[in-house]
Write a protein that holds these residues in place. Structure first.
Motif, PDB file in Angstrom:
ATOM      1  N   ARG A  52       0.842  -1.197   0.000  1.00  0.00           N
ATOM      2  CA  ARG A  52       0.000   0.000   0.000  1.00  0.00           C
ATOM      3  C   ARG A  52       0.874   1.242   0.000  1.00  0.00           C
ATOM      4  NH1 ARG A  52      -5.205  -0.947   4.049  1.00  0.00           N
ATOM      5  NH2 ARG A  52      -5.901  -2.926   3.147  1.00  0.00           N
ATOM      6  N   LEU A  53       0.483   2.207  -0.808  1.00  0.00           N
ATOM      7  CA  LEU A  53       1.252   3.438  -0.924  1.00  0.00           C
ATOM      8  C   LEU A  53       0.573   4.603  -0.215  1.00  0.00           C
ATOM      9  CD1 LEU A  53       3.662   4.959  -2.189  1.00  0.00           C
ATOM     10  CD2 LEU A  53       2.251   5.297  -4.231  1.00  0.00           C
ATOM     11  N   THR A  54      -0.746   4.683  -0.315  1.00  0.00           N
ATOM     12  CA  THR A  54      -1.468   5.848   0.204  1.00  0.00           C
ATOM     13  C   THR A  54      -2.270   5.496   1.450  1.00  0.00           C
ATOM     14  OG1 THR A  54      -3.225   5.324  -1.393  1.00  0.00           O
ATOM     15  CG2 THR A  54      -1.651   7.032  -2.007  1.00  0.00           C
ATOM     16  N   ASP A  55      -2.418   6.479   2.346  1.00  0.00           N
ATOM     17  CA  ASP A  55      -3.233   6.315   3.548  1.00  0.00           C
ATOM     18  C   ASP A  55      -4.662   6.712   3.186  1.00  0.00           C
ATOM     19  OD1 ASP A  55      -4.447   6.298   6.029  1.00  0.00           O
ATOM     20  OD2 ASP A  55      -2.796   7.303   7.056  1.00  0.00           O
ATOM     21  N   ASP A  56      -5.351   5.799   2.526  1.00  0.00           N
ATOM     22  CA  ASP A  56      -6.655   6.115   1.957  1.00  0.00           C
ATOM     23  C   ASP A  56      -7.664   6.572   3.008  1.00  0.00           C
ATOM     24  OD1 ASP A  56      -5.687   5.329  -0.556  1.00  0.00           O
ATOM     25  OD2 ASP A  56      -6.220   3.243  -0.175  1.00  0.00           O
ATOM     26  N   GLU A  57      -7.734   5.860   4.120  1.00  0.00           N
ATOM     27  CA  GLU A  57      -8.756   6.176   5.119  1.00  0.00           C
ATOM     28  C   GLU A  57      -8.585   7.579   5.676  1.00  0.00           C
ATOM     29  OE1 GLU A  57     -10.966   4.070   8.930  1.00  0.00           O
ATOM     30  OE2 GLU A  57      -9.217   3.133   8.002  1.00  0.00           O
ATOM     31  N   GLN A  58      -7.356   7.958   5.995  1.00  0.00           N
ATOM     32  CA  GLN A  58      -7.122   9.290   6.558  1.00  0.00           C
ATOM     33  C   GLN A  58      -7.329  10.391   5.510  1.00  0.00           C
ATOM     34  OE1 GLN A  58      -6.644  10.004   9.829  1.00  0.00           O
ATOM     35  NE2 GLN A  58      -7.054   7.811  10.078  1.00  0.00           N
ATOM     36  N   LEU A  59      -6.868  10.157   4.301  1.00  0.00           N
ATOM     37  CA  LEU A  59      -7.044  11.174   3.259  1.00  0.00           C
ATOM     38  C   LEU A  59      -8.516  11.373   2.912  1.00  0.00           C
ATOM     39  CD1 LEU A  59      -4.010  10.336   0.976  1.00  0.00           C
ATOM     40  CD2 LEU A  59      -4.431  12.534   2.087  1.00  0.00           C
ATOM     41  N   LEU A  60      -9.304  10.323   3.023  1.00  0.00           N
ATOM     42  CA  LEU A  60     -10.737  10.441   2.728  1.00  0.00           C
ATOM     43  C   LEU A  60     -11.479  11.252   3.780  1.00  0.00           C
ATOM     44  CD1 LEU A  60     -11.445   6.887   1.321  1.00  0.00           C
ATOM     45  CD2 LEU A  60     -11.807   9.054   0.114  1.00  0.00           C
ATOM     46  N   SER A  61     -10.826  11.559   4.885  1.00  0.00           N
ATOM     47  CA  SER A  61     -11.435  12.443   5.882  1.00  0.00           C
ATOM     48  C   SER A  61     -11.165  13.906   5.559  1.00  0.00           C
ATOM     49  CB  SER A  61     -10.906  12.106   7.280  1.00  0.00           C
ATOM     50  OG  SER A  61      -9.536  12.455   7.402  1.00  0.00           O
ATOM     51  N   VAL A  62     -10.364  14.146   4.513  1.00  0.00           N
ATOM     52  CA  VAL A  62      -9.976  15.519   4.154  1.00  0.00           C
ATOM     53  C   VAL A  62     -10.483  15.915   2.779  1.00  0.00           C
ATOM     54  CG1 VAL A  62      -8.044  17.109   3.840  1.00  0.00           C
ATOM     55  CG2 VAL A  62      -7.881  15.273   5.539  1.00  0.00           C
ATOM     56  N   VAL A  63     -10.286  15.060   1.783  1.00  0.00           N
ATOM     57  CA  VAL A  63     -10.589  15.425   0.401  1.00  0.00           C
ATOM     58  C   VAL A  63     -12.086  15.298   0.117  1.00  0.00           C
ATOM     59  CG1 VAL A  63      -8.296  14.762  -0.376  1.00  0.00           C
ATOM     60  CG2 VAL A  63     -10.167  13.093  -0.499  1.00  0.00           C
ATOM     61  N   THR A  64     -12.497  15.871  -1.007  1.00  0.00           N
ATOM     62  CA  THR A  64     -13.898  15.785  -1.423  1.00  0.00           C
ATOM     63  C   THR A  64     -14.075  14.914  -2.662  1.00  0.00           C
ATOM     64  OG1 THR A  64     -13.532  17.940  -2.491  1.00  0.00           O
ATOM     65  CG2 THR A  64     -14.663  17.952  -0.388  1.00  0.00           C
ATOM     66  N   SER A  65     -12.961  14.595  -3.344  1.00  0.00           N
ATOM     67  CA  SER A  65     -13.004  13.716  -4.514  1.00  0.00           C
ATOM     68  C   SER A  65     -11.815  12.761  -4.454  1.00  0.00           C
ATOM     69  CB  SER A  65     -12.948  14.526  -5.813  1.00  0.00           C
ATOM     70  OG  SER A  65     -14.102  15.343  -5.957  1.00  0.00           O
ATOM     71  N   ALA A  66     -12.076  11.488  -4.785  1.00  0.00           N
ATOM     72  CA  ALA A  66     -11.035  10.456  -4.723  1.00  0.00           C
ATOM     73  C   ALA A  66     -10.758   9.911  -6.111  1.00  0.00           C
ATOM     74  CB  ALA A  66     -11.473   9.321  -3.803  1.00  0.00           C
ATOM     75  N   ASN A  67      -9.524  10.101  -6.597  1.00  0.00           N
ATOM     76  CA  ASN A  67      -9.107   9.526  -7.881  1.00  0.00           C
ATOM     77  C   ASN A  67      -8.616   8.111  -7.598  1.00  0.00           C
ATOM     78  OD1 ASN A  67      -9.289  12.321  -8.619  1.00  0.00           O
ATOM     79  ND2 ASN A  67      -7.161  12.580  -8.024  1.00  0.00           N
ATOM     80  N   VAL A  68      -9.429   7.132  -7.913  1.00  0.00           N
ATOM     81  CA  VAL A  68      -9.128   5.760  -7.513  1.00  0.00           C
ATOM     82  C   VAL A  68      -8.406   5.017  -8.641  1.00  0.00           C
ATOM     83  CG1 VAL A  68     -10.069   3.597  -6.630  1.00  0.00           C
ATOM     84  CG2 VAL A  68     -11.183   5.766  -6.051  1.00  0.00           C
ATOM     85  N   ALA A  69      -7.237   4.462  -8.323  1.00  0.00           N
ATOM     86  CA  ALA A  69      -6.478   3.687  -9.295  1.00  0.00           C
ATOM     87  C   ALA A  69      -7.294   2.471  -9.730  1.00  0.00           C
ATOM     88  CB  ALA A  69      -5.150   3.237  -8.687  1.00  0.00           C
ATOM     89  N   CYS A  70      -7.302   2.212 -11.035  1.00  0.00           N
ATOM     90  CA  CYS A  70      -8.195   1.196 -11.604  1.00  0.00           C
ATOM     91  C   CYS A  70      -7.476  -0.070 -12.058  1.00  0.00           C
ATOM     92  CB  CYS A  70      -8.961   1.792 -12.779  1.00  0.00           C
ATOM     93  SG  CYS A  70     -10.004   3.194 -12.358  1.00  0.00           S
TER      94      CYS A  70
END
Length: 252
Positions: A18-36
């Protein structure tokens, strides 16, 4: 009141890595660019990030890429237009399954890495991305660099377009991003990133690599999730934007 969206590249892992701290960043951002799955991400990761995003009211975007897991999608590639269009549609469709299962939808599309930079100027590759988006959903907004061929062709094809800026990337005098291979391409000073974020939101300008003031009018601001201290920096950016009277909200 001035408003801006905050987006971040999420789901950038694969298997146990895992590279990104998805859970914590999702508490800040309003849009998530999700790797596909083409530069990063796998089925389990896409599902998890979609569930987290949907649960927090964060918009889900498909971050499409060249097929380049080994190079994290940052290597230059020459892909035939028909093949690229099909691969873009494929990636969007894969993410849509998990977005729907989470009670949401894919709300927009953003290219990643080498593809993002290529479609700023390359008419053929930009057209292929647009075709791929239209194959998946002819109403999906496309997120990209102001003045890019991608956004121009998307607009001509009837797709909604959304401009974005990068507070942690150096700009050329022409308003494009300085290539990552050059010195100073990525801005690591947190105070500078915060200051540039507020400036971009309020004035639509940024200081270029050579010291010139460049117009970069953007509806969304990208916060990279793969940099050291990304979560803390994202929180600082959002706090300073709101303190400056900027409303932080999703564009989609």
């Amino acid at each position: 009141m001035t408003s801006i969206d905050l987006n971040a590249d999420l789901g950038e892992g694969f298997g146990r890595w895992r590279l990104t701290d998805d859970e914590q960043l999702l508490s800040v951002v309003t849009s998530a660019n999700v790797a596909c799955g083409f530069h990063a991400g796998d089925a389990a990761t896409m599902r998890r990030v979609c569930e987290l995003a949907a649960g927090r009211g964060v918009r889900i975007g498909a971050q499409v890429s060249y097929r380049d897991l080994a190079g994290f999608g940052r290597r230059a590639m020459d892909v035939p237009p028909a093949e690229l269009a099909a691969e873009v549609a494929y990636q969007i469709g894969a993410l849509e399954v998990f977005a729907r299962a989470a009670g949401a939808r894919v709300a927009y599309v953003k290219p990643h890495g080498a593809l993002y930079n290529r479609v700023v100027h390359d008419e053929e590759q930009a057209g292929a991305v647009v075709e791929g988006v239209r194959l998946a959903d002819a109403a999906l907004p496309v997120l990209g660099l102001p003045g890019s061929r991608l956004l121009k062709l998307a607009e001509q094809a009837g797709l909604p377009v959304v401009t974005e800026a990068f507070a942690d990337r150096a700009y050329t005098d022409e308003g494009t991003l300085v290539p990552r291979g050059q010195d100073g391409a990525v801005i690591s000073d947190a105070d500078a990133v915060v200051e540039r974020s507020v400036g971009l939101a309020l004035s639509g300008t940024v200081t270029s690599h050579s010291g010139e003031r460049v117009m970069v009018r953007a509806r969304s601001l990208c916060l990279h999730g793969d940099t050291p201290g990304a979560v803390e920096l994202a929180r600082r950016v959002r706090d300073e934007l709101e303190s400056a009277g900027v409303r932080v909200e999703a564009f989609a």
